[in-house]
Design an enzyme around this catalytic site. Sequence first.
Site, PDB file in Angstrom:
ATOM      1  N   ASP A 175       0.813  -1.215   0.000  1.00  0.00           N
ATOM      2  CA  ASP A 175       0.000   0.000   0.000  1.00  0.00           C
ATOM      3  C   ASP A 175       0.847   1.265   0.000  1.00  0.00           C
ATOM      4  OD1 ASP A 175       0.848  -0.594   2.652  1.00  0.00           O
ATOM      5  OD2 ASP A 175      -0.613   0.810   3.452  1.00  0.00           O
ATOM      6  N   GLU A 176       0.242   2.319  -0.495  1.00  0.00           N
ATOM      7  CA  GLU A 176       0.734   3.691  -0.401  1.00  0.00           C
ATOM      8  C   GLU A 176       2.153   3.891  -0.930  1.00  0.00           C
ATOM      9  OE1 GLU A 176      -1.891   5.654   3.156  1.00  0.00           O
ATOM     10  OE2 GLU A 176      -0.002   4.747   3.751  1.00  0.00           O
ATOM     11  N   VAL A 177       2.446   3.311  -2.083  1.00  0.00           N
ATOM     12  CA  VAL A 177       3.697   3.650  -2.765  1.00  0.00           C
ATOM     13  C   VAL A 177       3.508   5.043  -3.342  1.00  0.00           C
ATOM     14  CG1 VAL A 177       5.252   3.089  -4.657  1.00  0.00           C
ATOM     15  CG2 VAL A 177       4.273   1.258  -3.251  1.00  0.00           C
TER      16      VAL A 177
END
Length: 841
Positions: A515-517
């Site tokens: 998540d959340e790259v």
Amino acid sequence: MRTYFPEKGLHKLIAVCAILFCSCFCKAADIHQKLGIKWQLIKTDKDSPGQVSRLTLYNLSDEAIPCNKWSLWFNFIRQINPENADKRFKIEHKNGDLYRLGFVDQSLSIAVRDSLVLDFMTNDRLPNFSDGPSGMYLTYLEEKEVKGYTIADFSIIRPVYANDELLKKLAKQYQLNLLAENSKPQTSIPSVLSRKAGRGSYQLSSQTLLYTDKAFEQEGRYFRDFIQQISGMVLPAAQQRKPARGISIIKDASLAEEEYRILVDANGIVLSASGNKGVFYAIQTIKSLLSGENRTVKRQALKIPFLRILDKPRFAYRGLMLDVARNFQTKASVMKVIDVMSRYKLNTLHLHLNDDEGWRLEIPALPELTQVGGIRNAGFATGNSLQPAYGSGAEGKQSFYSVADYIEILKYAAARHIEVIPELETPGHARAAVKSMEARYRKYMALGKRIEANEYLLNDLEDRSVYNSAQNWNDNVMNVAKPSTYRFISTVLEAMKNIYAAAGKPLKRVHLGGDEVPKGVWEKSPEIRRLSDSLGMTSVNEIWPYYIRKIAHLCKEKDLELLGWEEMGMLNKGNGMEVNPALADQGIQLDVWNNLVGDGQEDLAYKLANAGYKVVFTSANNFYFDLAWADVYEEPGHSWAGFTDIRKAYSFLPANYFLNISKNNSGTDLAPGYFDQKVRLTELGKANLIGIKGALWTEKVPDQERMEYMLFPRVIALAERAWGAEHSWEKGEDFNREDFSKDYAAFMKKLGTDELPKLELLNGGYGYRLPALGIKLEGASLFCNAEYPGADIFYTTDGKAPTAASAKYKGAIILDKEKTYQFKVMTSRGRAGDIITLKFN
């Protein structure tokens, strides 16, 4: 007139002046011991985009404190606007949530017993005290080796409410506290699928015989131990299958794995199940059926009402994610959480073991992960530790689970039928791993061992990409073009498999994050460019599905099921992330959290389930327990996804999410028809919605006390929604608020009067959140209530703090305006809330 000094005399004069100067100031090395700091919020105009914070630095000594010899460091989760800061000092954002405050005006000093006030502005609102700075420490500019010195005297000044303002706040809480009148408690928590009550009750005594089928001997011991623990009675064993007026735990192969039956009548108790899980859950129901008044040590008998129950869970996956990376939780505190999970029939503990701020599991092949990634301190510039984060301070201790610790956790969970799923967060949120492997790289390069140095390196040293992650990191992403990245993941997975094997619980599923790259990552990496060119990629966005396929293949090679956050089932075609149906055949199970009302992704879980992904609905809107309970200064927690009290958690509708939502996360009414175009579950989607999960991220959870406050009692509402059958008010096109309110009131009555008192007895007690006090002034009377049942309200009018010996609120209080009233919520075992003081003269 001029006076001239010979050179030798000049030196003497300078020396004398230096002595006199120094005698007026603290020694530089002592400043941290003589400095006190307070932080408070300063009210700003309601139209202001940010909010002013005030740091007051107090000189607690009898010597002046010069400000040109030291810097102040602290963690602050909000973004500080440096342009609006006092020009006498400068606040620099270093990385993550770490800030350094230095003095521009080198002549500044803090006079004896005086103070220095420093104001700065954040870019957004700070709703509660847990948004404040933490982990204050000093570094001295003259020291060559950077060392941090803790500011022990740091405190937060809480707002003092004017009486009228406080009354408005309490009156609002009073209205929120109102439940359906005269509600009866539901029979058990979680509620059961089918229950038929009889008349009368079965009395269990020390002469009651207990028979257990051979396959269920472990559960039989567990049940016997429980009865002894709460009553002192030891149930003798029976030889016959159904002893007269006794208890039988028997096998019934016709029932599903977690299904069970309970029959309680004048002939005794019969628990039936096909397997150990079913028996275990039947025992949890018996525990819930036993009212709090039954749970007194050394009672002569326990009463259980006559009834028939057939029960099984709504969802196969009933989980809780616990982040132990941001702020570590000990083995003992995790075990306490496991006990409550099992008590309420949750069956999956997802441990978030690494993140930007910490690596928490010993990996013998890569000791640097815990040697570097397991500790945060002020000397982080050496690369041998991580920087302080979330209040960890200057001298953070090394915190991680040894192999032996983790094996113990696995065995403890397995005995309670809970699967522990480890999360190795990749490729983003991976700074602890990246920095640990950088330290390993430097170590082997210093030894001239280039091959070994590069073996597990996770970043491209030539990468010049610029990005900023959700938590304000600029160097927290693995480079997925490097073969060493996959070698690293493979080595860690092998180590995890070995640990699980040693515990006797083979690892079947692993969570690899995803998540959340952040935007901008990899764009200026030579290694990414070489990979893209070799594969004919035209955009850096194509790197993402490439990575997911790589790790999916790696997991298949290791006979592991791949789990990840929602982004694993998504891709970016240039207009933001959208569902990627092309990876649905990879067998990836997704945790979908992004359903924030008003942000446009409310139907994302349904889209992914309809596309063929197995989905665990991890609703940030309802089950992110790091969110503050309410929008009041005294409640700790985040606010980025709104606020989540237990009613909001209970009201989650897994398969019909939009039905009961009318406001966004800011409390604003949604436009009519807002959800009309949102995707609903198809029949395939319904089959793919395999469970629900809560999550506790620990940026604002520094210790076990805060963890228990944030989790309980909201986790119990999660358990109710995960196990309990679908209600009538969850179905159709119209939400029946009256039926919902009745069921919610029954749940809260059982929770407050029965289940929470049990939590005060279990494992030495749990620091669950006490109910908030509501007070309403109506005419010349004060009316009081508590947010949920089970706690009493005590008050005084003589200036003394309320105790259990004070007057107990039983009805309207006739107001005497000459008196000062103090109120306190208190449980039967003495846990008490804050004192509320009201003056009317």
